[in-house]
Scaffold this motif. Structure first.
Motif, PDB file in Angstrom:
ATOM      1  N   LYS A 166       5.843  46.104  21.467  1.00  0.00           N
ATOM      2  CA  LYS A 166       6.416  45.313  22.521  1.00  0.00           C
ATOM      3  C   LYS A 166       6.685  43.952  21.660  1.00  0.00           C
ATOM      4  O   LYS A 166       6.116  43.726  20.666  1.00  0.00           O
ATOM      5  N   PRO A 167       7.888  43.528  21.984  1.00  0.00           N
ATOM      6  CA  PRO A 167       8.193  42.426  21.024  1.00  0.00           C
ATOM      7  C   PRO A 167       7.450  41.028  21.405  1.00  0.00           C
ATOM      8  O   PRO A 167       7.242  40.115  20.302  1.00  0.00           O
ATOM      9  N   MET A 168       7.035  40.827  22.398  1.00  0.00           N
ATOM     10  CA  MET A 168       6.246  39.769  22.619  1.00  0.00           C
ATOM     11  C   MET A 168       4.758  40.204  22.730  1.00  0.00           C
ATOM     12  O   MET A 168       4.380  41.209  22.911  1.00  0.00           O
ATOM     13  N   PRO A 169       3.803  39.376  22.502  1.00  0.00           N
ATOM     14  CA  PRO A 169       2.259  39.409  22.654  1.00  0.00           C
ATOM     15  C   PRO A 169       1.988  40.016  23.974  1.00  0.00           C
ATOM     16  O   PRO A 169       2.535  39.782  24.977  1.00  0.00           O
ATOM     17  N   CYS A 170       1.106  41.132  24.119  1.00  0.00           N
ATOM     18  CA  CYS A 170       0.858  41.767  25.454  1.00  0.00           C
ATOM     19  C   CYS A 170      -0.569  42.154  25.454  1.00  0.00           C
ATOM     20  O   CYS A 170      -1.279  41.821  24.662  1.00  0.00           O
ATOM     21  N   LYS A 171      -1.004  42.474  26.806  1.00  0.00           N
ATOM     22  CA  LYS A 171      -2.377  43.081  27.114  1.00  0.00           C
ATOM     23  C   LYS A 171      -2.219  44.545  27.420  1.00  0.00           C
ATOM     24  O   LYS A 171      -1.122  44.798  28.325  1.00  0.00           O
ATOM     25  N   VAL A 172      -3.231  45.281  27.541  1.00  0.00           N
ATOM     26  CA  VAL A 172      -3.258  46.487  27.969  1.00  0.00           C
ATOM     27  C   VAL A 172      -4.257  46.521  29.344  1.00  0.00           C
ATOM     28  O   VAL A 172      -5.106  45.665  29.219  1.00  0.00           O
ATOM     29  N   VAL A 173      -3.705  47.080  30.252  1.00  0.00           N
ATOM     30  CA  VAL A 173      -4.295  46.860  31.490  1.00  0.00           C
ATOM     31  C   VAL A 173      -4.874  48.416  31.981  1.00  0.00           C
ATOM     32  O   VAL A 173      -3.957  49.136  32.193  1.00  0.00           O
ATOM     33  N   PHE A 174      -5.973  48.679  32.226  1.00  0.00           N
ATOM     34  CA  PHE A 174      -6.245  49.829  32.963  1.00  0.00           C
ATOM     35  C   PHE A 174      -6.463  49.996  34.390  1.00  0.00           C
ATOM     36  O   PHE A 174      -7.214  48.838  34.745  1.00  0.00           O
ATOM     37  N   VAL A 175      -5.594  50.483  35.305  1.00  0.00           N
ATOM     38  CA  VAL A 175      -5.654  50.185  36.658  1.00  0.00           C
ATOM     39  C   VAL A 175      -6.283  51.414  37.437  1.00  0.00           C
ATOM     40  O   VAL A 175      -5.706  52.597  37.142  1.00  0.00           O
ATOM     41  N   SER A 176      -7.226  51.723  38.113  1.00  0.00           N
ATOM     42  CA  SER A 176      -7.703  52.583  39.199  1.00  0.00           C
ATOM     43  C   SER A 176      -7.664  51.832  40.501  1.00  0.00           C
ATOM     44  O   SER A 176      -8.342  50.837  40.815  1.00  0.00           O
ATOM     45  N   TRP A 177      -7.021  52.778  41.382  1.00  0.00           N
ATOM     46  CA  TRP A 177      -6.978  52.252  43.000  1.00  0.00           C
ATOM     47  C   TRP A 177      -6.916  53.457  43.843  1.00  0.00           C
ATOM     48  O   TRP A 177      -6.251  54.490  43.415  1.00  0.00           O
ATOM     49  N   CYS A 178      -7.069  53.437  44.874  1.00  0.00           N
ATOM     50  CA  CYS A 178      -6.745  54.221  46.273  1.00  0.00           C
ATOM     51  C   CYS A 178      -6.872  53.663  47.214  1.00  0.00           C
ATOM     52  O   CYS A 178      -7.690  52.782  47.634  1.00  0.00           O
ATOM     53  N   LYS A 179      -6.160  54.212  48.173  1.00  0.00           N
ATOM     54  CA  LYS A 179      -5.730  53.281  49.459  1.00  0.00           C
ATOM     55  C   LYS A 179      -6.912  53.549  50.625  1.00  0.00           C
ATOM     56  O   LYS A 179      -7.536  52.796  51.105  1.00  0.00           O
ATOM     57  N   SER A 180      -7.286  55.149  50.729  1.00  0.00           N
ATOM     58  CA  SER A 180      -8.135  55.230  51.723  1.00  0.00           C
ATOM     59  C   SER A 180      -9.549  55.828  51.065  1.00  0.00           C
ATOM     60  O   SER A 180      -9.353  56.627  50.108  1.00  0.00           O
ATOM     61  N   PHE A 181     -10.657  55.466  51.967  1.00  0.00           N
ATOM     62  CA  PHE A 181     -11.802  55.846  51.435  1.00  0.00           C
ATOM     63  C   PHE A 181     -11.928  57.531  51.231  1.00  0.00           C
ATOM     64  O   PHE A 181     -12.536  57.901  50.310  1.00  0.00           O
ATOM     65  N   TRP A 182     -11.232  58.139  51.975  1.00  0.00           N
ATOM     66  CA  TRP A 182     -11.354  59.613  51.866  1.00  0.00           C
ATOM     67  C   TRP A 182     -10.673  60.262  50.631  1.00  0.00           C
ATOM     68  O   TRP A 182     -10.873  61.310  50.068  1.00  0.00           O
ATOM     69  N   ASP A 183      -9.601  59.477  50.158  1.00  0.00           N
ATOM     70  CA  ASP A 183      -9.010  59.938  48.850  1.00  0.00           C
ATOM     71  C   ASP A 183      -9.778  59.639  47.679  1.00  0.00           C
ATOM     72  O   ASP A 183      -9.367  59.993  46.461  1.00  0.00           O
ATOM     73  N   CYS A 184     -10.806  58.514  47.546  1.00  0.00           N
ATOM     74  CA  CYS A 184     -11.287  57.969  46.476  1.00  0.00           C
ATOM     75  C   CYS A 184     -12.525  58.892  45.676  1.00  0.00           C
ATOM     76  O   CYS A 184     -13.344  59.350  46.403  1.00  0.00           O
ATOM     77  N   GLY A 185     -12.232  59.383  44.546  1.00  0.00           N
ATOM     78  CA  GLY A 185     -13.222  59.977  43.760  1.00  0.00           C
ATOM     79  C   GLY A 185     -13.648  58.786  42.836  1.00  0.00           C
ATOM     80  O   GLY A 185     -13.668  57.574  42.952  1.00  0.00           O
ATOM     81  N   LEU A 186     -14.349  59.397  41.782  1.00  0.00           N
ATOM     82  CA  LEU A 186     -14.902  58.349  40.783  1.00  0.00           C
ATOM     83  C   LEU A 186     -13.978  58.523  39.374  1.00  0.00           C
ATOM     84  O   LEU A 186     -13.613  59.721  38.946  1.00  0.00           O
ATOM     85  N   VAL A 187     -13.850  57.458  38.876  1.00  0.00           N
ATOM     86  CA  VAL A 187     -13.046  57.672  37.824  1.00  0.00           C
ATOM     87  C   VAL A 187     -13.702  56.888  36.584  1.00  0.00           C
ATOM     88  O   VAL A 187     -14.384  55.843  36.649  1.00  0.00           O
ATOM     89  N   ALA A 188     -14.107  57.615  35.486  1.00  0.00           N
ATOM     90  CA  ALA A 188     -14.744  57.102  34.284  1.00  0.00           C
ATOM     91  C   ALA A 188     -13.748  56.857  33.308  1.00  0.00           C
ATOM     92  O   ALA A 188     -12.931  57.646  32.989  1.00  0.00           O
ATOM     93  N   LEU A 189     -14.321  55.974  32.296  1.00  0.00           N
ATOM     94  CA  LEU A 189     -13.498  55.679  31.206  1.00  0.00           C
ATOM     95  C   LEU A 189     -14.446  55.170  29.929  1.00  0.00           C
ATOM     96  O   LEU A 189     -15.480  54.444  30.342  1.00  0.00           O
ATOM     97  N   ASP A 190     -14.168  55.491  28.723  1.00  0.00           N
ATOM     98  CA  ASP A 190     -15.017  55.369  27.742  1.00  0.00           C
ATOM     99  C   ASP A 190     -14.340  55.330  26.414  1.00  0.00           C
ATOM    100  O   ASP A 190     -13.312  55.927  26.321  1.00  0.00           O
ATOM    101  N   ASP A 191     -15.085  54.768  25.291  1.00  0.00           N
ATOM    102  CA  ASP A 191     -14.547  54.688  23.982  1.00  0.00           C
ATOM    103  C   ASP A 191     -13.030  54.469  23.807  1.00  0.00           C
ATOM    104  O   ASP A 191     -12.255  55.325  23.477  1.00  0.00           O
ATOM    105  N   VAL A 192     -12.623  53.175  24.327  1.00  0.00           N
ATOM    106  CA  VAL A 192     -11.286  52.648  24.162  1.00  0.00           C
ATOM    107  C   VAL A 192     -11.135  52.573  22.590  1.00  0.00           C
ATOM    108  O   VAL A 192     -11.745  51.477  21.969  1.00  0.00           O
ATOM    109  N   SER A 193     -10.018  53.068  21.992  1.00  0.00           N
ATOM    110  CA  SER A 193     -10.049  52.373  20.563  1.00  0.00           C
ATOM    111  C   SER A 193      -8.485  52.158  20.591  1.00  0.00           C
ATOM    112  O   SER A 193      -7.777  52.856  20.881  1.00  0.00           O
ATOM    113  N   LEU A 194      -8.138  51.318  19.435  1.00  0.00           N
ATOM    114  CA  LEU A 194      -6.786  51.022  19.180  1.00  0.00           C
ATOM    115  C   LEU A 194      -6.384  50.847  17.684  1.00  0.00           C
ATOM    116  O   LEU A 194      -7.498  50.531  16.826  1.00  0.00           O
TER     117      LEU A 194
END
Length: 637
Positions: free
Chosen positions: A415-443
C-alpha cells in the motif's frame, strides 16, 4: 589462466571444495565467476553449483546461492556476506544431477570488503553490473586511454586520469525517438539500507533524463532519484537514501529523445549503511517481528475495538482427544471468535494489527481453523485499512477449508500509505455461527512468492519436497511414509500436516505393521559442535492403540544409542511440539523410532523438524495422564 572444473566423467554425485577459515568483521562481497556447460537442453535433474556458508558452531551449512542454468560463456555471481564475529568457511559444491554430459567450472572466487553494489569499474568484470541489451543504445566502458567515442571524457573519477575507467552512454547511436539504456546492478542478497552515492556527468544538447530505480524480484520499479540537467561540466556527486529489505537490483536508466542528445557518464558507485540525510544517526528500519503474534503471552501489538463487543477471546485447551489445541505448541493459547454465547443473535469480531509503513511489499501469514459452520461466507476475512482515509480493502477470505485443521493462509500486499491489517469474523444469525480459531500471525518483508524462492533455513525439514537429511533404515510396509491429508484409518493419525495443513508429514501406517514392530527414521551424519544444540519437532500421537515414539542420539564410532526423549500412548488430537536439548562434539546422527501399539489405531506422525545451535529458549510442557476425564475438554479463558 587456470580454472577448476568437475564433469560427469568423474564417479560420484558431487564434488566439494572448501575454503580455509575466513573472518569478516566488516561487510564483504563474494564474487564467483563460473560456467555450467551441458549438451542436453532440459533435464528433470540438472547439474547445480551451490555455495554454502559453514559457520563455526553450526551443525548445518547455510545455502547462500545456487545456479543450474547452463551458458556458453562465463557468468558472474555476487553475494553479500553480512559482518560476523564467527569464523566461517565457504564451501563450493558441484552436483552432477542426471545429465549425460555436463561440466561445471569455476574461474575465480574473490572476497572483497564492501558491498556488492559498489563499483569503480576498474576491473573487467564490472562488479557484476550488466547492460539490459538494446540494439541501439547501451552503456559502454569508457576511459583506459581508449579513444572510442566522440564524446569521450578526458578523465575518470576514481583515478582522476585518462587511464581510469567509467561507464557511459552516448546518444550518437539513437535511432528512434525515446531510446532507453539500462545498467543493472547485481541483486542484493542480504537486507541493506543506507546511502547510495555515485558520481555522474551529463552533457546535453536536447533533453536527456537520467533516472535511478530500485527493482524488486516481481519486476516492480520504484524511482529513487532523477535528473534532467547538468549542474556543471565536471563530475557531480549524487546521494540517495536506499532501502532494500528483500532482494532488489539498482537500475541506472538514461532516456534520450534524439541522436543529438549528448551523453551521461557514471563512476564510483558506493554505499554506506548510514542514511545520507543524517550522517550521525541511523533511521530505525521497520521490524516485521513486531507485527506478528503467537498469542502465548498476550495479544502482542494487536487490539480490538470494544464497540464491537467481545469478538475474539484468547483461549487454551487442555490436552485432549476431542478438540484441537493451538498451532504454536499444541499446549498453548490461540484466538477464538464467538466463544461467549451472548444473547445477541450474531456477533462481529475485529482484530486490528499494528500500523505498517507504506510503500513496502509485505507477506502476511497466519493459521486458521473452523468448526461447525454451515455457511462459509463471512466466517473469516482479512482487510487492509489505510489510515489516511477510512477505506477498508478485503484482501482475503475463507473459501472452504477442512474442518478443524490448522490451515496456513498467505497474502502479499503493498500500500502507498501506512496501513493496518484487520482480521474480521462475523455471522448474522446464531444458527449459522461456528467457531473460528486464529494463531501464529507473522509478517515478513517482500512478497510471499519471493519468500518461497528464498533459500531454505539450514537444519529445517518440513517434508514438503522430500525427506531432507533423513533416510529409512529399511524401506518397506513397516517403515515411515511421507503423506499428505488424513491417514486411512479412522480415529487415529493427523487430518493434515503441521506446516500448512495441506502439506506433507511422515507417519507409520499401523495397519501394515504388527504389535511391537519398529520403524526408524535416521538423519545423515551431522557435524559435531561444541556447546548445546536444540532440536524442535512436532509429533502427533492420536489413537486408542498408540505405541511409543522415541528420539535417540548416536555418536560416530559409538554403537550406543543415547535416549533423548520418549512418549508412550495416546497424547492428543493436536500436533504437539517436542523440544530436546543435547550436546555432541563428535559427528552424530539423530534417530526417530516409532513402535506400533496394540491396535491399528496407532498411526504416529512427525513434522517440521528444526535443528538450531545454542540452548533451547523454552521448555517443553509435559503432562502425563492416562485416560481422559471429561473435564479435560473444557476451554480455559
Amino acid at each position: 589462466g587456470h580454472y577448476i572444473s568437475v564433469d560427469t566423467s568423474y564417479e560420484g554425485e558431487k564434488a566439494v571444495l572448501t575454503s580455509p577459515d575466513l573472518y569478516s568483521e566488516e561487510w564483504s562481497c563474494v564474487r564467483l565467476i563460473y560456467q555450467i556447460a551441458t549438451t542436453s537442453d532440459t533435464s528433470p535433474d540438472p547439474a547445480r553449483l551451490n555455495l554454502y556458508l559453514r559457520q563455526e558452531g553450526e551443525s548445518f551449512d547455510r545455502l547462500l546461492w545456487s545456479a543450474k542454468e547452463p551458458s556458453d560463456s562465463w557468468l558472474i555471481a555476487s553475494l553479500d556476506l553480512t559482518n560476523s564475529t564467527k569464523k566461517y568457511k565457504l564451501v563450493l559444491e558441484g552436483k552432477m544431477g542426471q545429465d549425460k554430459s555436463t561440466s561445471i567450472a569455476v574461474f575465480e572466487i574473490k572476497i572483497t570488503s564492501g558491498y556488492c553494489i559498489e563499483c569503480d569499474f576498474e576491473e573487467n568484470h564490472l562488479c557484476g553490473y550488466v547492460n539490459r541489451w538494446n540494439p541501439n543504445v547501451n552503456w559502454f566502458v569508457g576511459g583506459g586511454n581508449i579513444r572510442n567515442s566522440q564524446s569521450i571524457l578526458p578523465k575518470d573519477h576514481t583515478l582522476n586520469s585518462a587511464l581510469g575507467h567509467y561507464m557511459y552512454v552516448d546518444s550518437v547511436y539513437v535511432k528512434h525517438f525515446q531510446e532507453v539504456a539500462q545498467l543493472i546492478s547485481p541483486k542484493t542478497t542480504a537486507p541493506v539500507s543506507g546511502c547510495l552515492s555515485f558520481y555522474y556527468q551529463l552533457k546535453q544538447e536536447s533533453s536527456i533524463v537520467f533516472t535511478v530505480y530500485l527493482r524488486d524480484m516481481s519486476g516492480f520499479y520504484e524511482e529513487i532519484w532523477r535528473t534532467d540537467r547538468a549542474l556543471n561540466a565536471d563530475w557531480a556527486l549524487a546521494e540517495v537514501d536506499f532501502n532494500a529489505p528483500y532482494p532488489m537490483e539498482v537500475v541506472f536508466e538514461v532516456a534520450f529523445n534524439s541522436a543529438k542528445g549528448g551523453y551521461v557518464a557514471l563512476d564510483d558507485i558506493s554505499f554506506s549503511p548510514v542514511y545520507c540525510s543524517n550522517q550521525t544517526g541511523m533511521m530505525t528500519p521497520f521490524n516485521p517481528a513486531n507485527a506478528g503474534c503467537n498469542f502465548e503471552e498476550d495479544l502482542c501489538n494487536f487490539y480490538q475495538d470494544h464497540k464491537d463487543g467481545p469478538g475474539w477471546s484468547r483461549v487454551k485447551v487442555k490436552r485432549n482427544v476431542y478438540r484441537a489445541g493451538d498451532h504454536t505448541t499444541g499446549f498453548g493459547y490461540y484466538l477464538l471468535a464467538n466463544t461467549k454465547f451472548t444473547s445477541q443473535p450474531g456477533y462481529i469480531g475485529r482484530l486490528y494489527g499494528p500500523t505498517l509503513p507504506g510503500n513496502l511489499q509485505f507477506c502476511l501469514r497466519f493459521y486458521y481453523a473452523l468448526y461447525g459452520f454451515f455457511k462459509m461466507s463471512g466466517t473469516l476475512a482479512v482487510y487492509v485499512f489505510e489510515e489516511n482515509h477510512v477505506v477498508q480493502e478485503k484482501i482475503w477470505s475463507v473459501l472452504d477449508s477442512p474442518k478443524g485443521v490448522w490451515t496456513q493462509a498467505e497474502i502479499s500486499f503493498k500500500k502507498p500509505m501506512p496501513c493496518k491489517v484487520v482480521f474480521v469474523s462475523w455471522c448474522k444469525s446464531f444458527w449459522d455461527c461456528g467457531l473460528v480459531a486464529l494463531d501464529d500471525v507473522s509478517l515478513s518483508l517482500g512478497s510471499c512468492q519471493a519468500a518461497d524462492l528464498l533459500l531454505p533455513t539450514p537444519g529445517e525439514c518440513t517434508f514438503e519436497k522430500d525427506e531432507c537429511v533423513f533416510t529409512q533404515k529399511k524401506r518397506g510396509r513397516g517403515s515411515w511414509h511421507r503423506k499428505r491429508g488424513p491417514t486411512p484409518t479412522s480415529y487415529t493419525g493427523p487430518k493434515g500436516d503441521h506446516t500448512t495443513g495441506v502439506g506433507y508429514y511422515m507417519y507409520i501406517e499401523a495397519s501394515n505393521m504388527v504389535y511391537g514392530q519398529r520403524a526408524y527414521l535416521v538423519s545423515r551424519s551431522l557435524r559435531g559442535t561444541s556447546g548445546k544444540q536444540c532440536l524442535t519437532f512436532f509429533y502427533h500421537m492420536y489413537g486408542a492403540g498408540t505405541g511409543l515414539l522415541s528420539v535417540y542420539l548416536k555418536k560416530e564410532g559409538d554403537d550406543e544409542e543415547i535416549p533423548l526423549w520418549r512418549r508412550t500412548g495416546e497424547q492428543s488430537i493436536s500436533w504437539l511440539r517436542g523440544l530436546i536439548e543435547y550436546e555432541s562434539d563428535t559427528n552424530y546422527q539423530i534417530i526417530f523410532e516409532a513402535i506400533r501399539g496394540v491396535s491399528i489405531r496407532s498411526d504416529t506422525a512427525i513434522d517440521d523438524i528444526l535443528f538450531q545451535a545454542g540452548p533451547c529458549l523454552e521448555v517443553e510442557e509435559i503432562q502425563f495422564s492416562s485416560g481422559y476425564p471429561d473435564s479435560l475438554n473444557e476451554i480455559e479463558y
